[in-house]
Design an enzyme around this catalytic site. Structure first.
Site: not given
Length: 193
Positions: A110-111
């Site tokens: 994620v991110c």
């Protein structure tokens, strides 16, 4: 209280400088659903300091004598800076992620962390997403960049950031336990979307 619902296990990797909420939101949803999830510190110190100066004490460390990446069905890389850089600089972790993905086992990020997958060549020709500030890294490494909050392409699951981590956690619950478990989890957390 934790009530185990599966023998499948998830390892969430905590490196100094991570975005702690991205990691903990996903771990929380897995825990609520009965999916064993270890918070694994990168290195030999169980205490990891986040990018917001929050200290999280992990369950185990990659340096533990009995630690094995092969014990896990899913490897999860949270984002944050410089946490993502620290993940990407761990040759041992990168080798394990590459082997895990090649074996058809699930890898989630994620991110900023999907950029680690991109640099390893895992997203070439695959649909993926990340924090908008890292989508150029994905594109430069052959990914088909999506603006969806969570993108599942085979065994690779990517997500955009903290704001999409509930959906990422639910996607992992769905993959491991099925739709009914994901719906039950939504009810437990009063998910309104």
């Amino acid at each position: 209280m934790f009530k185990q619902a599966t023998d499948k296990r998830v390892a969430a990797f905590f490196a100094n400088g991570l975005e702690e909420c991205e990691a903990l939101v996903v771990c929380d949803l897995l825990y609520r659903s009965g999916i064993p999830c270890d918070k694994v510190a990168l290195g030999d110190n169980l205490a990891v300091v986040s990018s917001h100066d929050v200290t999280v004490v992990c369950d185990r460390a990659t340096s533990d004598d009995d630690f094995s990446y092969d014990d896990y069905d899913v490897l999860f890389l949270p984002g944050g800076m410089p946490g993502t850089t620290n993940l990407g600089e761990s040759q041992e972790l990168c080798d394990a992620v590459r082997a895990h993905a090649a074996a058809g086992r699930d890898v989630a990020a994620v991110c900023a962390a999907p950029s680690v997958l991109a640099k390893l060549g895992l997203l070439d020709g695959r649909n993926a997403t990340s924090n908008p500030n890292f989508q150029d890294v994905l594109a430069q490494n052959g990914a088909i960049v999506s603006q969806d909050p969570v993108v599942e392409d085979g065994n690779l699951i990517t997500s955009q950031g903290l704001g999409t981590c509930v959906e990422l956690g639910l996607a992992l619950v769905r993959r491991i336990l099925g739709e009914e478990a994901a719906e039950t989890c939504k009810d437990k957390i009063v998910y309104m979307r």
